[in-house]
Motif scaffolding. Structure first.
Motif, mmCIF file in Angstrom:
data_model
loop_
_atom_site.group_PDB
_atom_site.id
_atom_site.type_symbol
_atom_site.label_atom_id
_atom_site.label_comp_id
_atom_site.label_asym_id
_atom_site.label_seq_id
_atom_site.Cartn_x
_atom_site.Cartn_y
_atom_site.Cartn_z
ATOM 1 N N ASP A 141 -7.044 -23.233 8.830
ATOM 2 C CA ASP A 141 -6.698 -23.541 7.448
ATOM 3 C C ASP A 141 -7.835 -24.373 6.857
ATOM 4 O O ASP A 141 -8.005 -25.540 7.192
ATOM 5 C CB ASP A 141 -5.373 -24.317 7.439
ATOM 6 C CG ASP A 141 -4.940 -24.758 6.058
ATOM 7 O OD1 ASP A 141 -5.678 -24.525 5.082
ATOM 8 O OD2 ASP A 141 -3.855 -25.359 5.953
ATOM 9 N N TYR A 144 -6.913 -27.811 5.157
ATOM 10 C CA TYR A 144 -6.565 -28.904 6.074
ATOM 11 C C TYR A 144 -7.811 -29.588 6.596
ATOM 12 O O TYR A 144 -7.918 -30.826 6.571
ATOM 13 C CB TYR A 144 -5.729 -28.369 7.242
ATOM 14 C CG TYR A 144 -5.446 -29.434 8.291
ATOM 15 C CD1 TYR A 144 -4.290 -30.195 8.226
ATOM 16 C CD2 TYR A 144 -6.345 -29.686 9.325
ATOM 17 C CE1 TYR A 144 -4.031 -31.184 9.166
ATOM 18 C CE2 TYR A 144 -6.098 -30.670 10.268
ATOM 19 C CZ TYR A 144 -4.951 -31.416 10.182
ATOM 20 O OH TYR A 144 -4.707 -32.410 11.115
ATOM 21 N N GLU A 219 5.139 -18.668 9.537
ATOM 22 C CA GLU A 219 6.051 -19.811 9.491
ATOM 23 C C GLU A 219 5.388 -21.111 9.935
ATOM 24 O O GLU A 219 5.557 -22.148 9.306
ATOM 25 C CB GLU A 219 7.284 -19.539 10.364
ATOM 26 C CG GLU A 219 8.137 -18.377 9.865
ATOM 27 C CD GLU A 219 9.349 -18.133 10.749
ATOM 28 O OE1 GLU A 219 9.765 -19.062 11.478
ATOM 29 O OE2 GLU A 219 9.882 -17.008 10.727
ATOM 30 N N GLU A 220 4.616 -21.047 11.015
ATOM 31 C CA GLU A 220 4.047 -22.271 11.584
ATOM 32 C C GLU A 220 2.663 -22.621 11.024
ATOM 33 O O GLU A 220 2.293 -23.794 10.954
ATOM 34 C CB GLU A 220 3.935 -22.133 13.112
ATOM 35 C CG GLU A 220 5.248 -21.851 13.823
ATOM 36 C CD GLU A 220 6.172 -23.051 13.867
ATOM 37 O OE1 GLU A 220 5.686 -24.178 13.605
ATOM 38 O OE2 GLU A 220 7.366 -22.864 14.158
ATOM 39 N N SER A 222 -0.219 -23.391 8.556
ATOM 40 C CA SER A 222 -0.276 -23.972 7.209
ATOM 41 C C SER A 222 -1.224 -23.241 6.277
ATOM 42 O O SER A 222 -1.181 -23.438 5.057
ATOM 43 C CB SER A 222 -0.702 -25.440 7.298
ATOM 44 O OG SER A 222 -2.008 -25.566 7.872
ATOM 45 N N ARG A 228 2.603 -21.582 4.049
ATOM 46 C CA ARG A 228 2.682 -22.633 3.024
ATOM 47 C C ARG A 228 4.080 -22.700 2.428
ATOM 48 O O ARG A 228 4.619 -23.790 2.197
ATOM 49 C CB ARG A 228 1.642 -22.384 1.929
ATOM 50 C CG ARG A 228 0.208 -22.662 2.380
ATOM 51 C CD ARG A 228 -0.769 -22.651 1.214
ATOM 52 N NE ARG A 228 -0.910 -21.332 0.611
ATOM 53 C CZ ARG A 228 -1.753 -20.407 1.039
ATOM 54 N NH1 ARG A 228 -2.530 -20.648 2.091
ATOM 55 N NH2 ARG A 228 -1.841 -19.232 0.426
ATOM 56 N N LYS A 229 4.679 -21.530 2.197
ATOM 57 C CA LYS A 229 6.051 -21.512 1.672
ATOM 58 C C LYS A 229 7.035 -22.101 2.672
ATOM 59 O O LYS A 229 8.005 -22.762 2.295
ATOM 60 C CB LYS A 229 6.449 -20.077 1.326
ATOM 61 C CG LYS A 229 5.725 -19.509 0.116
ATOM 62 C CD LYS A 229 6.190 -18.094 -0.179
ATOM 63 C CE LYS A 229 5.451 -17.505 -1.374
ATOM 64 N NZ LYS A 229 5.867 -16.100 -1.663
ATOM 65 N N ALA A 230 6.779 -21.841 3.962
ATOM 66 C CA ALA A 230 7.669 -22.340 5.006
ATOM 67 C C ALA A 230 7.341 -23.761 5.426
ATOM 68 O O ALA A 230 7.988 -24.305 6.318
ATOM 69 C CB ALA A 230 7.589 -21.415 6.218
ATOM 70 N N LYS A 231 6.332 -24.340 4.774
ATOM 71 C CA LYS A 231 5.883 -25.703 5.083
ATOM 72 C C LYS A 231 5.420 -25.828 6.537
ATOM 73 O O LYS A 231 5.722 -26.794 7.240
ATOM 74 C CB LYS A 231 6.976 -26.736 4.770
ATOM 75 C CG LYS A 231 7.411 -26.722 3.304
ATOM 76 C CD LYS A 231 8.351 -27.866 2.978
ATOM 77 C CE LYS A 231 8.845 -27.768 1.532
ATOM 78 N NZ LYS A 231 7.740 -27.773 0.559
ATOM 79 N N ASP A 233 3.070 -26.604 9.627
ATOM 80 C CA ASP A 233 2.223 -27.789 9.790
ATOM 81 C C ASP A 233 1.154 -27.628 10.867
ATOM 82 O O ASP A 233 0.547 -28.607 11.300
ATOM 83 C CB ASP A 233 3.085 -29.018 10.107
ATOM 84 C CG ASP A 233 3.888 -28.868 11.395
ATOM 85 O OD1 ASP A 233 3.767 -27.810 12.065
ATOM 86 O OD2 ASP A 233 4.622 -29.812 11.744
#
Length: 356
Positions: A141, A144, A219-220, A222, A228-231, A233
């Motif tokens: 990402d 990040y 999902e995981e 970022s 991003r929608k699923a937050k 990290d």
């Protein structure tokens, strides 16, 4: 490429339930129909497929049969009475299983001379035809690492460094094609004596393991639109070199640069094949379809449909691939016979080491 997973070697072939995908080729085949059996990621532009049907005189029927490993295992179970004429989607990580079980009959496709020799892993017998390749790589990402003023990793060795602790998510090597590819990449890089030590270090550095690519990437992670929608990290994920172009192509509005990048020193080369099934009802039609798969028209249509790279020399790739996701220059590779000899034991050892 992104959604293909396979059934763990620990699951016996006899335990897999055959799904209802229509009658078998032997029940309904005629000389004007050629039936393709594939995993769920098969895709081709309608106009390109219509061109083949018009030029060849064959109508194409497609049976999608789950993820890559499930489709391969089912094809083996039904090889005496196959559901189709051609199978597409066996890759180099599972090729030995298909060949050892006599799944395919030999055929040297017209145009095979334009396919790079590096992709012809069964060149002596031509039981399979190379169709595409992709690179399983760690994606990062960009936002990040920019925000944290941290250089992204570039190699397997970087991933175990303290500054990347708790940042990586990968897929289960026993249930996921990219997860297995990442394991094989580490085995190729560190050898029989070193890969387990490497994974102990990854585990100590907080690697997270999930079942499959969809969960890891959407999902995981970022950096993806879904993540991003699923937050999500985790700013590092095991995915593909072609993932950054997909983030640009499907974005609305399209960004000027890809939001994700590839750690080029973490890649493992994955090659996909198609083959004429041993007991195909329409062998003539099946051979014509294999010729089509290595035609320039299909090879150039393929990248934006399945997000893989062509194997035919001179076939063009979309500008987005060249700009945002070029193939790895020096990916890890592994001979099929070595994969055949060690794959199941590696997966078993990996499972014991990482998941317990």
């Amino acid at each position: 490429m992104h959604t293909k997973t396979f059934v763990s070697a620990a699951v016996g072939l006899g335990l897999l339930t055959l799904s209802a995908c229509g009658s078998s080729a032997g029940d309904s085949a005629d000389s004007k129909t050629v039936t393709l059996v594939s995993h769920d990621s098969w895709a081709v532009s309608k106009n390109v497929l219509k061109d083949f049907e018009k030029q060849s005189g064959y109508q194409v029927r497609v049976l999608k049969d789950g993820d890559a490993g499930q489709a391969v295992n089912k094809a083996i179970l039904t090889k005496d009475h196959p559901q189709g004429d051609v199978f597409f989607g066996v890759d180099n990580t599972l090729l030995s299983r298909a060949l050892d079980n006599g799944l395919f009959q030999p055929y040297a496709a017209k145009g095979l001379d334009r396919v790079g020799t590096a992709y012809q892993l069964d060149a002596a017998k031509h039981r399979v035809t190379p169709v595409d390749y992709g690179d399983i790589c760690v994606n990062y990402d960009k936002a990040y690492f920019s925000e944290h003023k941290l250089a992204p990793p570039t190699s397997f060795a970087d991933l175990v460094k303290p500054q990347y602790k708790n940042l990586l998510v990968t897929e289960n090597a026993a249930t996921s094609s990219p997860g297995l590819g990442f394991l094989l990449g580490s085995a190729a890089r560190y050898g029989d004596d070193g890969w387990q030590t490497y994974w102990k270090q990854l585990k100590a550095n907080g690697v997270k393991v999930v079942d499959g690519w969809e969960q890891a990437y959407n999902e995981e992670f970022s950096g993806s639109a879904g993540g991003r929608k699923a937050k999500g990290d985790r700013p590092l994920v095991v995915s593909y070199a072609s993932s950054p172009p997909a983030e640009v192509i499907y974005a609305d509005p399209k960004p000027s640069t890809a939001p994700t990048g590839v750690a080029a020193g973490t890649c493992f080369r994955q090659i996909e094949f198609a083959g004429l099934l041993s007991n195909a009802s329409n062998t003539k039609g099946g051979k014509a379809f294999l010729d089509f798969l290595v035609s320039k028209e299909f090879q150039e249509d393929m990248p934006l449909n399945m997000f893989v790279y062509p194997v035919v020399e001179g076939a063009g790739v979309p500008a987005e691939f060249t700009k945002y996701g070029p193939a790895a220059k020096a990916p890890e590779t592994m001979a099929p016979d070595r994969i055949a000899a060690d794959r199941d034991q590696w997966v078993k050892s990996w499972t014991s080491l990482v998941l317990k």
